[in-house]
Design an enzyme around this catalytic site. Structure first.
Site, mmCIF file in Angstrom:
data_model
loop_
_atom_site.group_PDB
_atom_site.id
_atom_site.type_symbol
_atom_site.label_atom_id
_atom_site.label_comp_id
_atom_site.label_asym_id
_atom_site.label_seq_id
_atom_site.Cartn_x
_atom_site.Cartn_y
_atom_site.Cartn_z
ATOM 1 N N LYS A 38 16.676 38.544 121.186
ATOM 2 C CA LYS A 38 15.409 37.909 121.879
ATOM 3 C C LYS A 38 14.606 37.293 120.560
ATOM 4 C CE LYS A 38 11.895 38.607 125.216
ATOM 5 N NZ LYS A 38 11.186 39.729 126.099
ATOM 6 N N GLU A 61 17.539 41.718 131.536
ATOM 7 C CA GLU A 61 16.901 42.099 130.399
ATOM 8 C C GLU A 61 17.010 43.740 130.175
ATOM 9 O OE1 GLU A 61 12.994 40.905 129.669
ATOM 10 O OE2 GLU A 61 12.986 41.375 127.592
ATOM 11 N N CYS A 115 14.403 36.153 128.550
ATOM 12 C CA CYS A 115 13.122 36.288 129.045
ATOM 13 C C CYS A 115 12.097 35.337 128.402
ATOM 14 C CB CYS A 115 12.567 37.601 129.259
ATOM 15 S SG CYS A 115 10.964 37.894 130.564
#
Lengths: 587, 587
Positions: free
Chosen positions: A139, A63, A176
């Protein structure tokens, strides 16, 4: 049937009977540096060359790999975002057959600005192949609790179920937090027909998180019914340590491979794809190449999970080591008191940086026990570090002399005690200023919580490696480190803790016994329990109320403390944001 | 027609011809303390009794008045939220005919928990009348930028256009940020038929915000076509100062009343309601009483807006004063160097706390100019404060003596300079420990930005009042404070700035001239401009790059600095969250 014709068939929403065996997924569990765009890019392109060599279909990088994680307010600088995007395109130009999934900061639609006038950006993953950026995922779930402030920086991704076609395989990509919620984007991607889920991370360590994460990921793979590859960052960044422990799961949730904790590793796994013929699904073409033929290679044996104490110790070594290295210090200076905190701190420093980079200083005063110098000398000998003795009597006497007109010295109270601690702090800082090593502060979480420490004295330093370790854990760590032979002198472990700032002082004069104190603190600090709730759990009301008052009243000291390694669910730093001015008294 | 029959008519979605003249809105612009639930409750119920006395229809109290603002991680403690709700109900029991609008922390639906396991709560406004909570509004727009972290704590309110029926008037209630967006909840409330908009706030000060806020609010009233009452908190809380300046606007956007800045005031205004008969609207009944009859009283004359420099000065006085008072210190200790920073700091302290609460200490060394003691003595005389001289030579000599074996003293470098600064810091802290006053650090934003300050030396202290004031502003403030006669000695204003830590030292040896430095810093720190952008604006590339490097490299010092008063759009504290470990180099 040619590959491209096959692909066209797969992508035309028709059922297909193609039976692909495995996807070779390479993972770069590497240690990057926040802000170092050029350095990170070099690490990333090295990994890409390696992945190409091993004929990986896909390479996963962490990430925000390009910026390092977490970049914090650097992402509010337009120039920084621009350079990070330019870096992405330079990296993409080197992409070959392997599809690289790499984290970066993407600009949002262009016109969205937050209330403070900054361009809103996304925490994003780019898919690179054959010299180009082939796709970008934003994300969706942004953590904004604990140490995380992602709502401060990032706009929410709007596309949850996008799939990416890599060599005939439909891959779901997520970042994540996206995978921590059971109905998050990876679940949607599986429902949309993903053959495999790829999740890139910057997930920091705390105690027990490795096990928690592994159980959660196994559940996700099982629920999705497809394999899952989880790639995590490794390394220290200020208060955070990223523990790696990347993992690959089969479609039934069984673990195929677990990478080591707290160290870098580049590895690849031939991920078996579901046996049944997959339905044609809507996916964005990233790579139209062929999968490898033949049998998949069996994965290497998994690295074992570390024990709780071993993982804390490894986190401390990596956190301190990376702070020192990434901030350009050649070594560290540590005041050795003969006590367990400074002994453990010096031992961690040697394990992180080597004995030549650690300088121990004993600074006795009229109140020091003979053991404080002897035990420190024994420690330094065991560790093989440079050791010097510098008395604090001359400056301490100087302070008393110059302050003599301001007060009558009667008995030593906290003012004189603090002058001793501050004389030590100033000596260590002078050695740092003269010779360049960083001072490591030695305080533990028990002391820092209740304020049993001197601001600008024993709290002085660039980093406080034990800041999130309660005193009882400090003992556990010391005993664990001595498991193969005495490094920390047994006398240091056995003696009663004392600040040695007045005759016959003991910590127990001022504080409850550490096992009791730590049990209360764990409930009050990490658990956010009220005094009443802690009393209900079986503790003495007066003691609990006194501890709570000490914690609340010493927020001002903690606010000026150096950073340290987060190892619990709530560290004394960015993780815990209490007001200094705080009239709350429980009652 | 009885009042209740009339009300039933108004509320039955039928047009009505009732012509109400004015709503008497009382406002308590008061100074509350974070966490002090009992103390805040006492202030609130006093205001309620007063509002009842003046026959107000409505009383407004600040955002989160019960907990104080911002409560930060206190709201993650379930016990704290429970006590705040119990406090609300105790307050509600005392509500009479006046409808009180008061901020508190409300629990959300009950089952919503965030990822970290905390109950999610709302930033809420309760409407109290006749002993009961009659309604609750949940803040819809949550600021999560700059100093604000409201996404960390609060769930979003879902009901934007709720209206509340108070004595026949349909009122829209909103909280702070709700009104900063032009299509926010107040716009929806106006569209739904609100007769008046009531907005409660905890809006912190920065330079120019008063004017910005007033123009924005006038726009909102005009766009809504109904009167608007804006009530703001006043007082200091750690880094923030709330400036009050509550305001009342007529339906055409003209200002009816402006409360004073930086001081408490309880006031009421008879707010004229729109002339035209209002349509019956859907509203929740809060109070079925009658409006006052007769002509509205004309509002008192508005307080003038302060000049820019006057408002900064007032913010510093209030911020420091409240920090000292609310943290229970009887007074402050300040090291006086003869320079302008310490002189202004002491003057602010005297204006905040009175001369008896301020103790000035001059601490000369071999490198001090004669002026450093004389000018400090003159300042202390002008201010009427206690003044003492304490030489740092004895401890400084003691440090040099004990460190003598570690290095050969040749010429004084930064290590010896810092030992002088740290001797001073330790002396001030010893006086604080012995006598109880808080040390006020004297550094300014220019120094703090580039790291031209000694950690644990001149940076030592509980509060750094000038931390967000550039050096050029420090001069402006000193001249402004001297406008009615010399308080800060002219010699202090005229001399070239020097740290006086080696012979003939001047700040200009190490730093660009302050007007140039500050112009660069303002662009780099507040403006987040890149080096290239600043160069484009006409600055020398090498100078800009050097300043940017100094700012970046000294984040570790700022992280251990005391808090100070935010007066710019980006203060060096919670407002600016850069990594310490940061490999970003522009260029």
């Amino acid at each position: 049937m040619t590959r491209s014709l096959w692909l066209a068939t797969c992508l035309s929403w028709l059922p297909n009977l193609c039976n692909m065996d495995f996807l070779r997924v390479a993972c770069a569990q590497i240690n990057l540096t926040v802000g170092d765009l050029a350095g990170n890019a070099a690490r990333i392109t090295d990994a890409m060359a390696w992945a190409e060599d091993v004929q990986a279909d896909v390479l996963l990088l962490p990430e925000l790999a390009i910026t390092g994680y977490p970049p914090e307010d650097l992402v509010l600088r337009d120039g920084f975002v621009t350079e990070n995007i330019a870096t992405l395109h330079r990296i993409a130009a080197q992409a070959g057959e392997t599809t690289t999934v790499v984290g970066f900061v993407d600009r949002s639609g262009g016109t969205v600005r937050d209330d403070a006038g900054h361009s809103r950006v996304h925490n994003a993953a780019a898919l690179l192949q054959r010299g180009r950026v082939r796709g970008v995922y934003h994300k969706v779930l942004l953590p904004n609790y604990g140490v995380f402030d992602e709502d401060r920086y990032f706009a929410l991704g709007q596309v949850r179920s996008a799939l990416w076609e890599v060599n005939g395989v439909a891959a779901g990509v997520s970042v994540c937090e996206d995978i921590w919620v059971d109905d998050g984007p990876p679940a949607d991607q599986a429902a949309a027909g993903a053959d495999v889920l790829l999740n890139i991370n910057g997930s920091p360590y705390h105690r027990g998180k490795g096990e928690q994460r592994e159980a959660m990921l196994a559940d996700r793979a099982r629920a999705a019914g497809v394999p899952l590859v989880y790639l995590n960052l490794v390394g220290g960044q200020d208060e955070l340590v990223f523990d790696g422990q990347s993992m690959v799961f089969a479609a039934d949730g069984s673990i195929l491979y677990r990478a080591p904790a707290f160290v870098e590793e580049m590895f690849w796994v031939d991920v078996p794809l579901p046996e049944e013929g997959r339905s044609g699904v809507e996916a964005t073409l990233v790579s139209g190449g062929d999968l490898l033929e033949g049998d998949p290679e069996p994965p290497a044996p998994s690295h074992p999970q570390l024990s709780d104490v071993a993982s804390v110790y490894a986190a401390l070594v990596l956190g301190l080591g990376d702070y020192v290295r990434k901030n350009g210090f050649a070594g560290v200076v540590i005041g050795l008191s003969g006590g367990i905190d400074s002994a453990l701190t010096a031992t961690i420093a040697v394990d992180a940086l080597g004995p030549d980079a650690v300088w121990g200083i004993t600074m006795p005063s009229r109140y020091s026990s003979p053991g404080s110098v002897e035990d420190s000398r024994a420690l330094a000998k065991n560790l093989g570090i440079r050791f010097d003795e510098i008395s604090i009597e001359p400056p301490f006497t100087g302070f008393i002399e110059t302050l003599g007109t301001e007060w009558d010295l009667t008995e030593v109270d906290v003012a004189e005690q603090n002058l001793q601690a501050r004389s030590r702090g100033a000596i260590l800082m002078a050695l740092s200023n003269k010779f360049g090593g960083m001072v490591v502060a030695t305080g533990n979480k028990s002391e820092m919580s209740v304020g049993y420490a001197t601001l600008y004295g024993d709290m002085a330093g660039g980093y406080a490696v034990l800041k999130d370790c309660y005193k009882t854990l400090v003992y556990d760590l010391a005993r664990w480190r001595n498991r193969d032979g005495e490094v920390i002198p047994q006398a240091t472990i056995d003696k009663a803790p004392s600040a040695e700032l007045r005759p016959d002082q003991a910590d127990s004069d001022s504080l409850p016994a550490y096992d009791l104190l730590d049990a209360i603190l764990e409930r009050y600090v990490e658990g956010d329990a009220s005094v009443a709730e802690i009393v209900k759990a079986g503790f003495d009301r007066e003691t609990v109320a006194r501890v709570a008052r000490m914690v609340d009243a010493n927020e001002y000291k903690r606010r000026q403390a150096p950073p340290g390694v987060k190892i619990t669910t709530k560290a004394l730093g960015r993780d815990r944001r209490l007001p200094i001015t705080n009239g709350y008294r429980e009652g």
